[in-house]
Design an enzyme around this catalytic site. Sequence first.
Site, PDB file in Angstrom:
ATOM      1  N   TRP A  36       0.856  -1.186   0.000  1.00 49.65           N
ATOM      2  CA  TRP A  36       0.000   0.000   0.000  1.00 49.65           C
ATOM      3  C   TRP A  36       0.888   1.230   0.000  1.00 49.65           C
ATOM      4  CZ3 TRP A  36      -5.128   0.348  -0.645  1.00 49.65           C
ATOM      5  CH2 TRP A  36      -5.874  -0.808  -0.493  1.00 49.65           C
ATOM      6  N   ALA A  70      -0.052  -3.704   5.717  1.00 43.20           N
ATOM      7  CA  ALA A  70       0.660  -3.660   6.994  1.00 43.20           C
ATOM      8  C   ALA A  70       0.291  -4.828   7.898  1.00 43.20           C
ATOM      9  CB  ALA A  70       0.363  -2.336   7.704  1.00 43.20           C
ATOM     10  N   GLU A  72      -0.167  -7.835   7.433  1.00 45.15           N
ATOM     11  CA  GLU A  72       0.548  -9.085   7.166  1.00 45.15           C
ATOM     12  C   GLU A  72       2.018  -9.055   7.597  1.00 45.15           C
ATOM     13  OE1 GLU A  72      -2.998  -8.582   4.805  1.00 45.15           O
ATOM     14  OE2 GLU A  72      -1.196  -7.347   4.775  1.00 45.15           O
ATOM     15  N   LEU A  94       2.798   2.356   5.480  1.00 46.06           N
ATOM     16  CA  LEU A  94       2.089   3.615   5.674  1.00 46.06           C
ATOM     17  C   LEU A  94       0.617   3.254   5.836  1.00 46.06           C
ATOM     18  CD1 LEU A  94       1.897   6.719   5.679  1.00 46.06           C
ATOM     19  CD2 LEU A  94       1.712   6.619   3.192  1.00 46.06           C
ATOM     20  N   VAL A  95       0.111   3.452   7.047  1.00 42.79           N
ATOM     21  CA  VAL A  95      -1.279   3.131   7.360  1.00 42.79           C
ATOM     22  C   VAL A  95      -2.038   4.456   7.420  1.00 42.79           C
ATOM     23  CG1 VAL A  95      -2.850   2.018   8.988  1.00 42.79           C
ATOM     24  CG2 VAL A  95      -0.515   1.135   8.689  1.00 42.79           C
ATOM     25  N   VAL A  96      -2.941   4.653   6.478  1.00 47.74           N
ATOM     26  CA  VAL A  96      -3.631   5.947   6.381  1.00 47.74           C
ATOM     27  C   VAL A  96      -5.101   5.822   6.769  1.00 47.74           C
ATOM     28  CG1 VAL A  96      -2.061   6.790   4.597  1.00 47.74           C
ATOM     29  CG2 VAL A  96      -4.194   5.692   3.929  1.00 47.74           C
ATOM     30  N   ARG A 102     -10.351   2.885  10.845  1.00 46.13           N
ATOM     31  CA  ARG A 102      -9.758   1.569  11.056  1.00 46.13           C
ATOM     32  C   ARG A 102      -8.241   1.673  11.175  1.00 46.13           C
ATOM     33  NH1 ARG A 102      -8.499  -2.570   6.946  1.00 46.13           N
ATOM     34  NH2 ARG A 102      -8.386  -4.537   8.055  1.00 46.13           N
ATOM     35  N   SER A 127      10.381  -1.026  13.682  1.00 44.52           N
ATOM     36  CA  SER A 127       9.163  -0.595  13.010  1.00 44.52           C
ATOM     37  C   SER A 127       9.335   0.743  12.312  1.00 44.52           C
ATOM     38  CB  SER A 127       8.025  -0.471  14.025  1.00 44.52           C
ATOM     39  OG  SER A 127       6.881   0.074  13.409  1.00 44.52           O
TER      40      SER A 127
END
Length: 174
Positions: A36, A70, A72, A94-96, A102, A127
């Site tokens: 992602w 992310a 996984e 990158l978690v947006v 969520r 991390s």
Amino acid sequence: MTQAQATPTAAQPAAEFPTANGAFRAARIAFVHSLWHREIVEEAYVGFLEEMAELGFPAETVERFETPGAFEIPLHAQTLARTGRYAAIVGAALVVDGGIYRHDFVAQTVVQALMQVQLATETPVFSVVLTPHNFHEHEAHRRFFHEHFRVKGHEAARACVGTLQSFARLSAAA
């Protein structure tokens, strides 16, 4: 950094570093990243390789693995740690905020799981899983995070080498 064990063979790497319990791991690093926002997240990998080279680790000591997202990454990290082939593992994503809130859950879960992997396997896990408060798909944000991930890759490399050096000192003192 000095080698903990010398005299490599074809099956043995040129250097090995001790873990927290004194066992030795190959001087290889696994870098696991999500796909992602790949063009941004890959900058962490590029920065990591740049800094590792500056610290005396050639690019071939770092093996790269990709995951769909992310979520996984921890299972990949755990599987890689259990092989015993890696001195350390780095996870990057990158978690947006996709508008459903969520992202906080995902990021927190991933980082906690990476910590659990590290504690269970005694393989250092680093991390570069980042969750910005405000990320929008416009050029200014993309450019900022592109550069930011490169910096975070450099920081992860320094933390990785510093931890390996610390384990080497702990092992020598034992």
